[in-house]
Design a protein around this motif. Structure first.
Motif, mmCIF file in Angstrom:
data_model
loop_
_atom_site.group_PDB
_atom_site.id
_atom_site.type_symbol
_atom_site.label_atom_id
_atom_site.label_comp_id
_atom_site.label_asym_id
_atom_site.label_seq_id
_atom_site.Cartn_x
_atom_site.Cartn_y
_atom_site.Cartn_z
ATOM 1 N N SER A 98 0.898 -1.212 0.128
ATOM 2 C CA SER A 98 0.118 -0.128 -0.255
ATOM 3 C C SER A 98 0.788 1.469 0.091
ATOM 4 O O SER A 98 2.334 1.212 0.623
ATOM 5 C CB SER A 98 -0.705 -0.146 1.662
ATOM 6 N N LYS A 127 -7.508 7.025 -6.887
ATOM 7 C CA LYS A 127 -7.552 5.718 -6.186
ATOM 8 C C LYS A 127 -8.859 4.425 -6.393
ATOM 9 O O LYS A 127 -8.547 3.276 -6.077
ATOM 10 C CB LYS A 127 -6.578 5.421 -4.918
ATOM 11 N N LEU A 133 -11.101 4.554 -3.863
ATOM 12 C CA LEU A 133 -11.609 3.930 -2.639
ATOM 13 C C LEU A 133 -12.821 4.447 -1.908
ATOM 14 O O LEU A 133 -13.408 4.376 -1.414
ATOM 15 C CB LEU A 133 -10.340 4.273 -1.685
ATOM 16 N N GLU A 135 -9.589 -2.363 1.112
ATOM 17 C CA GLU A 135 -8.593 -1.315 1.537
ATOM 18 C C GLU A 135 -8.217 -1.158 3.320
ATOM 19 O O GLU A 135 -7.384 -1.876 3.318
ATOM 20 C CB GLU A 135 -8.472 -0.479 0.797
ATOM 21 N N LYS A 149 -7.960 -4.055 4.497
ATOM 22 C CA LYS A 149 -5.865 -5.157 4.764
ATOM 23 C C LYS A 149 -5.472 -4.084 5.157
ATOM 24 O O LYS A 149 -4.312 -5.140 5.789
ATOM 25 C CB LYS A 149 -5.851 -5.017 2.915
#
Length: 154
Positions: A32, A77, A79, A103, A106
């Motif tokens: 990331s 992105k 997100l 995300e 994660k």
């Protein structure tokens, strides 16, 4: 004048450098490239779905003008989504996308590992005391900041 190593400002700046380096290292390890501010924005939107950009800036103590670039990158992105508010055409409401939720899931173990590494030289009681004192000093100095945290009353 005190030695630099005895000045809170110098020590805080140095600890900030360390915390950012640790954060980047842990997130890089899992692939990331999010920054600490981007993570704070995502996590805050998760906790406050539909919040507008100006409120987000206040909730993470970030400059209202600069938050636009942070949100732009997160939208880019995939997100976050940004939509014009139905009640205030000037406001932009933010929501996590499915990719944003994934995300954050994660990232959670890496962010937790980073937090532990930041206080790695302290035992549990010392780490808790550091957090207590940082909160106290931050609250006491909040209004001195150019981007004060907007503290919500519960």
């Amino acid at each position: 004048m005190k030695d630099l190593k005895e000045m809170p400002g110098h020590l805080i700046r140095r600890f900030h450098q360390i915390s950012v380096a640790v954060f980047f290292a842990e997130l890089e390890r899992i692939g990331s490239d999010l920054t600490p501010v981007q993570f704070a924005a995502l996590e805050t939107v998760r906790l406050n779905p539909g919040t507008d950009q100006a409120t987000l800036a206040g909730l993470i103590a970030y400059d209202r003008t600069t938050i636009t670039g942070v949100v732009d990158r997160l939208v880019g992105k995939g997100l976050l989504t940004r939509q014009v508010s139905e009640t205030d055409r000037r406001a932009r409401r933010l929501q996590l996308t499915d990719a944003g939720i994934e995300e954050l899931g994660k990232l959670a173990p890496a962010v937790e590992a980073a937090q532990q590494k930041m206080v790695g030289g302290l035992d549990d009681a010392e780490a808790a005391e550091l957090i207590r004192l940082l909160k106290k000093a931050t609250i006491a100095g909040n209004d001195l900041s150019r981007a004060p945290l907007k503290i919500r009353s519960s």
